[in-house]
Write an enzyme that holds these catalytic residues in place. Structure first.
Site, short mmCIF file in Angstrom:
data_model
loop_
_atom_site.label_atom_id
_atom_site.label_comp_id
_atom_site.label_asym_id
_atom_site.label_seq_id
_atom_site.Cartn_x
_atom_site.Cartn_y
_atom_site.Cartn_z
N HIS A 217 -50.95 41.66 7.40
CA HIS A 217 -52.14 40.86 7.73
C HIS A 217 -53.33 41.34 6.92
O HIS A 217 -54.47 41.06 7.25
CB HIS A 217 -52.48 40.98 9.21
N ASP A 393 -42.12 21.68 -20.40
CA ASP A 393 -42.20 23.02 -19.86
C ASP A 393 -42.37 24.09 -20.94
O ASP A 393 -42.26 25.27 -20.67
CB ASP A 393 -40.98 23.33 -18.98
#
Lengths: 572, 572
Positions: A217, A393
């Site tokens: 967190h 790409d």
């Protein structure tokens, strides 16, 4: 960042409702969380895990036979309340008593301890084990202050398996504490996660760096460091957790390489490659490793390495079957077959050729032409990548380098084996298609092989070469399906082919005809900047590439010019 | 973005090496990809899937009994070469022939078709089925131009189950084509993915918007739209795929809600909540839904909804067991128990009280005080959230609002039931702890309950109130474990408690003593800006919060002041 929600304040409730719907046969909602949908045998100890949500599959995803009996589900990153823990505990409890287990966070410790007291007062024998696997959160002599992170999964799994095996409550608690004592995790974070409805991440990690030991967190870690290569990260994680390896034991370990959410499976496998080697080199035997997302943190980027130092009992429980929404382990009723012995599937090389002297001389020119193509493409690799990246790409340059190099190598081998131009071109085309991968590789390969088959192994005249180029064009378009104007390599190859045919038919020597056709192809390649690629090709919005020439047409013109240069050199 | 790699050019090889190590008992590496580690019965059709990598668990993650026999593994987002497809096909083939299946992309179509021709020429009967589930990639009358996205999983699963069930090659091909005909997907993208080694995403989606139908490598979609609520997204996806529902059939569907990588499980469950409801409301029966990451695109953000419109055969194959590294389905050998009937676990409400008239009058003051606290906290919610977000997760304001509201409601009920101040405070504290969750909720709850038990249900004198506040402080610190100076709510509550005790002991009336103590607490709360939170609390680097007062201490001071205002009002 977290993008999908209805009401951020109800996110956990809505998430839980969706989860319960998706796994209706496996889990049942109760106030405060979930319990198994199926009964357990009388006397079985109930294992209830939990904590804040945002860590799926922890914690509600591991409720089921062999694992947890229930999970208390708090709001995102917030401890559930005492009442919620109490309710789920009561709903999950059978007659064998109850073990709560959560990570060692202040809110969870308080609420689960209070719920324990309440259940105990009601006559349900209840124990609590808090997981403390995160070695970065406190020193080794203060393990009681450490947080629980991915090691939660180990302790919950072991406790769940023990309860399923019929351990009594004292023994389930004992083995859960033992598993916690033997489990260590070190994690790193690359980017913070975003709470539902928030516009900024909960915490930041500076770009190009990582937080070593940063909690799931955003709790403080032990160091900031430059983002390392995967192998160096593996080295750091392995060294970190092995520093707390116990001296005793059989040197057998259960391992979790856990992704936090945005660090994906492919990256984890790259890290695992080195981590597994380092662990084995250090003398450890790896038992049933888990590489994937087991304890996430919304869309946080990062990963962690967990080791559980096994003894006989822990290994048995670590390996025991489990059957939960997000985690299934053990033998399915379907029986495995015997181990297969891998067949030898290596493709045969090119055989011996039988071209005459003239044919071999032309084969040498073909090899030189391919070599010139490879050099040209290598020099243009970055520019080809740049223009390809506008609408694709960006790997066209790389693919062409890989393809031309493979082609030259195969061509040289074929020429040395006595093949003429046909055999050399077929070998080159096959190698190009085989090694380059992707779309352009197979198209170039097919065109070269068709050209080779058309010209054969003797010295070809100009008309044969022109017919061969047409055969190559036909093979390429048949396979690729693109039409002129679709902004592909054929927008260079078609005008080249037509010009070459016309010039040769008009009596031009091959070298002159080729040079004329190259000029036309070069102009045509540049003109592809005005075209728009057709939908259906693997490209973003077609409009983006208007103004930029097609990478495939550009490399086609460059290669044709390189061949022309070789032809001119041979002529002189 | 993709952060972990060693050599970007070798990323797929390194990834594959790690994958093969992690699942050594299940899969074996062969040139070009992987095959099952176990033999299959003679005559079984081999199903080989594949495509570029970067889509894990597609495609190598689904090799195993009940699913694929092998997977061809190309570079990231790049078709494998003909040679690679050929090699894996040859390694996987048993004596029953071979089915290749891939998404319908130009490179894959060419390479797998060429490999098919080569295997066919060698006497291995080989078929190819290209998946075309993406409804956004071409109109309904041009399904052959559509791309394969998450529907790959359906077609591969059905073909694998058919082969496992002993279907012959004709029938495996037939049912794979049939599954493809009956499978539709609509996807949305919120953010592009980053290739290993690249510094920019492969494509962009403007912030706050989504690309509807944007392909999994950034191919063009059908619309750009504002990022919707989860429920509205569910509505759009359901309407999109149901628009192509066949008229026939039993109105039974297999469903995949697929996350692309950075859109996490919790978000998918929130979307699923609405999607499932809408599908059922439209008359469809959902069979074995899958909500998770099955066909990803590195760390791309987005999701897709896939429906397979079932008939009896497709349902049987969709539900059949499978046992692969990343996907396991079917009964484990462990037997499920009977369904449980959920016990009633609702907590009993507060009972009837028996306070005297004076006690009831004080109870009314307590209710008013809690009401004032709730109003104060509601007004300060945003500011509390802001200062909490400096070093925490920014939810303190929200938690306090939830807690005080729950407390007032419970207090009012208890007061109406005839409780005095003690009973009312205990009820309020219990409710606060139960409903607010998190750390501050349980601490406030414990403090109020302890205060209530100390003051009892009669009218308390000032000394009793001061002693009650001390009891609340003691309960809070015992439970929370924080010490003065740790930058928590006790840095406001301790000076308040001490000042109140001193003033009352000196003979001050309660209202005056309270007001004096509130001023001290308010100053002390502001002074917490100089403190640093202790490590071990769920917070990022402690230094960040220096200069900002603690949110818990601030709300504590505000609440104590609100109570004081009520006391003064009652006094006048």
């Amino acid at each position: 960042m977290t993008k999908l929600f209805d009401d951020p304040e109800r996110f956990s409730d809505d998430m839980l409702a969706g989860f319960l719907d998706a796994y209706a046969g496996r889990v049942t909602g109760v106030p405060g969380g979930v319990v198994r949908a199926t009964e357990t045998p009388p006397g079985k100890v109930a294992v209830v895990v939990g904590g804040g949500s945002g860590h799926y599959p922890a914690f509600c995803g591991v409720v089921g036979p062999g694992f947890a009996d229930g999970a208390v589900v708090g709001n995102i990153f917030t401890s559930p309340s005492t009442q919620e823990a109490y309710e789920v505990g009561r709903a999950a409890a059978n007659t064998g008593g109850l073990l709560f287990s959560t990570g060692n966070y202040a809110g969870d410790v308080m609420n689960f301890t209070l719920a324990q007291q309440r259940l105990q007062a009601e006559g349900i024998d209840t124990r609590v084990v808090f997981v403390t696997d995160d070695i970065a959160s406190a020193p080794a002599d203060e393990t009681h202050r450490r947080r629980g992170i991915a090691g939660d999964f180990v302790v919950f799994k072991v406790a769940g398996a023990a309860a399923e095996a019929g351990y009594d409550l004292d023994d389930v608690e004992r083995v859960a504490r033992h598993a916690n004592d033997r489990t260590r995790t070190l994690g790193v974070a690359f980017a913070g996660c975003t709470m539902p409805g928030a516009t900024e991440p909960l915490f930041d990690v500076a770009p190009g760096t990582m937080g070593v030991g940063l909690g799931i967190h955003g709790e403080p870690g032990i160091a900031e460091a430059e983002l390392p290569r995967a192998a160096d990260l593996a080295q750091r994680l392995v060294a970190g957790v092995l520093a707390e390896a116990p001296a005793d034991g059989d040197r057998r370990i259960g391992v979790i390489l856990n992704g936090l959410g945005a660090t994906k499976y492919e990256e984890l496998f790259v890290v695992w490659r080195t981590a597994a080697k380092l662990l084995r080199d250090a003398g450890w035997t790896i038992v049933d490793p888990e590489v994937g997302e087991l304890v996430t943190s919304l869309d946080m980027a990062g990963c962690s390495l967990t080791l559980v130092f096994l003894d006989e009992e822990l290994e048995r429980l670590w390996r025991a079957p489990a059957d939960t929404p997000a985690y299934r382990k053990g033998a399915l009723t379907q029986v495995d077959g015997p181990r297969r012995t891998t067949a030898d599937t290596s493709a045969g090389g090119v055989g011996q050729g039988s071209a005459d002297e003239e044919g071999r001389a032309v084969a040498a020119v073909v090899v030189a032409a391919l070599d010139a193509m490879a050099d040209t493409v290598a020099a243009a690799e970055q520019e080809l990548g740049r223009i390809d990246a506008v609408a694709g790409d960006g790997d066209h340059g790389r693919g062409m380098v890989r393809g031309t190099r493979s082609a030259v190598e195969a061509a040289r081998t074929a020429a040395e084996a006595g093949h003429g131009p046909g055999g050399v071109l077929v070998a080159a085309g096959d190698a190009w298609a085989a090694k380059a991968g992707g779309t352009s590789g197979v198209l170039w390969g097919a065109a070269l092989a068709a050209l080779g088959r058309a010209v054969g192994d003797s010295r070809p005249d100009a008309t044969t070469v022109a017919a061969g180029v047409r055969a190559g064009y036909t093979a390429l378009t048949t396979l690729g399906g693109a039409k002129p104007g679709d902004k592909t390599m054929i927008d260079a190859l078609l005008p080249f082919t037509e010009t070459l045919e016309t010039a040769v038919a008009a009596g031009s020597p091959l070298t002159d005809a080729w040079a004329t056709a190259v000029d036309v192809a070069t102009t045509a390649a540049a003109d592809t900047a005005q075209l728009r690629p057709q939908v259906g090709r693997a490209r973003p919005l077609a409009e983006k590439s208007i103004g930029t020439p097609d990478a495939g047409a550009t490399s086609m013109a460059l290669c044709l010019r390189a061949v022309g240069t070789v032809l001119e050199g041979k002529q002189q």
